[in-house]
Design a protein around this motif. Structure first.
Motif, PDB file in Angstrom:
ATOM      1  N   MET A   1       0.154   0.416  -1.376  1.00  0.00           N
ATOM      2  CA  MET A   1      -1.082   0.005  -2.018  1.00  0.00           C
ATOM      3  C   MET A   1      -0.969   0.224  -3.526  1.00  0.00           C
ATOM      4  O   MET A   1      -0.454   1.257  -3.977  1.00  0.00           O
ATOM      5  CB  MET A   1      -2.267   0.822  -1.463  1.00  0.00           C
ATOM      6  N   ASP A   2      -1.461  -0.746  -4.267  1.00  0.00           N
ATOM      7  CA  ASP A   2      -1.436  -0.648  -5.723  1.00  0.00           C
ATOM      8  C   ASP A   2      -2.544   0.296  -6.199  1.00  0.00           C
ATOM      9  O   ASP A   2      -3.705   0.186  -5.776  1.00  0.00           O
ATOM     10  CB  ASP A   2      -1.644  -2.044  -6.327  1.00  0.00           C
ATOM     11  N   ALA A   3      -2.199   1.226  -7.081  1.00  0.00           N
ATOM     12  CA  ALA A   3      -3.165   2.205  -7.568  1.00  0.00           C
ATOM     13  C   ALA A   3      -4.307   1.535  -8.319  1.00  0.00           C
ATOM     14  O   ALA A   3      -5.477   1.935  -8.187  1.00  0.00           O
ATOM     15  CB  ALA A   3      -2.470   3.227  -8.459  1.00  0.00           C
ATOM     16  N   GLY A   4      -4.009   0.495  -9.097  1.00  0.00           N
ATOM     17  CA  GLY A   4      -5.043  -0.211  -9.841  1.00  0.00           C
ATOM     18  C   GLY A   4      -6.028  -0.900  -8.924  1.00  0.00           C
ATOM     19  O   GLY A   4      -7.241  -0.906  -9.174  1.00  0.00           O
ATOM     20  N   TRP A   5      -5.512  -1.517  -7.844  1.00  0.00           N
ATOM     21  CA  TRP A   5      -6.379  -2.194  -6.881  1.00  0.00           C
ATOM     22  C   TRP A   5      -7.373  -1.198  -6.263  1.00  0.00           C
ATOM     23  O   TRP A   5      -8.564  -1.475  -6.145  1.00  0.00           O
ATOM     24  CB  TRP A   5      -5.522  -2.828  -5.792  1.00  0.00           C
TER      25      TRP A   5
END
Length: 445
Positions: A1-5
């Motif tokens: 999972m992308d941290a920004g998302w």
């Protein structure tokens, strides 16, 4: 999972806000099982918070059983929140018709329990029945237990069994993340309780005289809010704290503010005298004495007596739910405790249980398996390899408890816990049982 998302979907960048947002995403299926979460540091950077804030959120989700962290894969999603389960205590496996001898559960022998009929009839006419007044302990029960209490208790409370008493004391003393010192090995259910509360468990190693002073001294450096131990009839090891050891432990506890919780799980069935810290620290010692094994599991009664502040916190928490323990059950126990015939029956049971435990210990010692301890309703049996020993016993229709359930970290020597209260009194059958247990302990050789 992308941290920004993930950061874009977190409205409140606090530990609670992070945990709540991710819980919602998992519940609705947006984040699926086995999804690998971003690193603590990466998400903290995106949210503009400290790593500690994200780590606290992760701890809360871990406690709910929603995520898991390991070194190879990082932190992954396990699924939606579930009811916490007592993993150590729950039975594993289905034995079916092959189970011939059950030595896994330390239950009392029904033949040795006192009859309840006359006590229940007497209690049916107790004062105050069917009144919603919340009575912490009935006058009859207090009068029955107080003379045998090892110190002058400041406050009293009847609860639904020994483990409920210990659980409520720990729950009302410690916040998630606090530390509680506890002897090791110890009760499997107690370890489950502490993990569910979310505290950090500080183990205190034991020997034949109880918790080791050097181990307690090390644990106290972590400043635990409570120290929980069994003064006698210790399960699973069977030791009892001596007066000399109690004095050593008291000297270490004296300069602290740590709450002392004494779990007297088998109570009147113990063959050892009760040595309590309450004689030295009455304002911060609480004794929990269970009567389930001596007078009947279905009475569901334990008595808490000790430090007023600690007992009051438990009373307040119980007021949200049960409120009070049935007056009928309390006065039933009071009647049993005051009955001379019942006292003789309990004394007889104590002798029978001690004899069964001692005979199996002697049979195993004769076969080269030394168990240690001299009190309680279980034997702590050293084995060469736990899994192999369990399989060997299962093949002979014998169920026992794995020793790994009773420790926090893997022990240097693996053990099995054998319940002894319902052992056969037939010497030939006991010898046959000892042959199989010794075979399992040696690894089949």
């Amino acid at each position: 999972m992308d941290a920004g998302w993930l950061a874009q979907r977190i409205g409140e960048p606090s530990a609670r806000g992070i945990a709540t947002a991710l819980t919602d995403l998992i519940r609705e299926g947006t984040v699926t099982t086995q999804t690998r979460l971003p690193t603590v540091r990466g998400l903290a950077r995106e949210l503009g918070v400290s790593s500690g804030t994200v780590a606290e959120a992760w701890s809360e989700l871990r406690r709910r059983g929603m995520i898991h962290t390991d070194r190879r894969r990082g932190t992954v999603v396990l699924g939606p929140p579930d009811v916490p389960r007592p993993i150590r205590y729950e039975r594993i496996g289905h034995w079916g018709d092959r189970l011939a001898i059950d030595l896994a559960i330390a239950s009392p022998d029904p033949a040795l329990l006192p009859p309840l009929e006359s006590a229940l009839l007497a209690a049916a006419h107790a004062d105050g029945l069917n009144d919603y007044a919340r009575e912490t302990i009935t006058p009859r029960l207090r009068a029955a237990v107080e003379p045998a209490w090892p110190f002058a208790a400041q406050s009293w409370l009847a609860v639904g069994g020994g483990y409920e008493g210990v659980q409520l004391l720990c729950q009302t003393t410690a916040l998630p993340g606090d530390r509680i010192a506890i002897e090791e090995p110890t009760g499997a259910r107690l370890l489950d309780i502490l993990e569910t509360i979310g505290v950090q468990i500080i183990p205190v190693a034991c020997d034949e005289a109880g918790p080791k002073p050097e181990a307690l001294a090390k644990a106290l450096k972590a400043r635990p809010v409570a120290f929980v131990y069994q003064p006698r009839g210790q399960s699973p090891c069977g030791h009892a704290v001596t007066p000399e050891r109690s004095a050593e432990l008291a000297a270490l506890l004296a300069p602290t503010t740590t709450l002392i919780v004494e779990d007297d799980g088998i109570g009147e069935l113990s063959v050892s005298p009760m040595v309590s810290m309450g004689t030295r620290f009455p304002d911060r010692t609480v004794l929990v004495r269970s009567f389930s094994k001596s007078h009947g599991p279905d009475l569901r009664i334990a008595v808490i007596g000790g430090a007023a502040d600690a007992v009051e916190r438990v009373r307040v928490l119980r007021s949200f739910g049960t409120g009070w323990t049935s007056r009928i059950l309390q006065d039933t126990l009071a009647h049993l405790l005051g009955d001379a015939v019942v006292r003789e029956r309990v004394e007889h049971a104590r002798a029978v249980y001690a004899g069964r435990r001692a005979r199996l210990a002697a049979e195993l010692a004769a076969r080269g398996v030394r168990t240690g301890g001299s009190d309680g309703l279980v034997l702590w049996v050293p084995v060469r390899e736990e899994s192999a020993a369990l399989v060997t016993l299962a093949a002979h229709g014998i169920s026992v408890a794995a020793g790994s359930r009773y420790v926090i970290d893997p022990a240097p020597t693996p053990h099995l816990r054998l319940a002894t209260a319902r052992l056969t009194d037939d010497p030939d059958r006991l010898a046959e049982l000892a042959d199989v247990v010794a075979l399992a302990a040696r690894g089949g050789s």
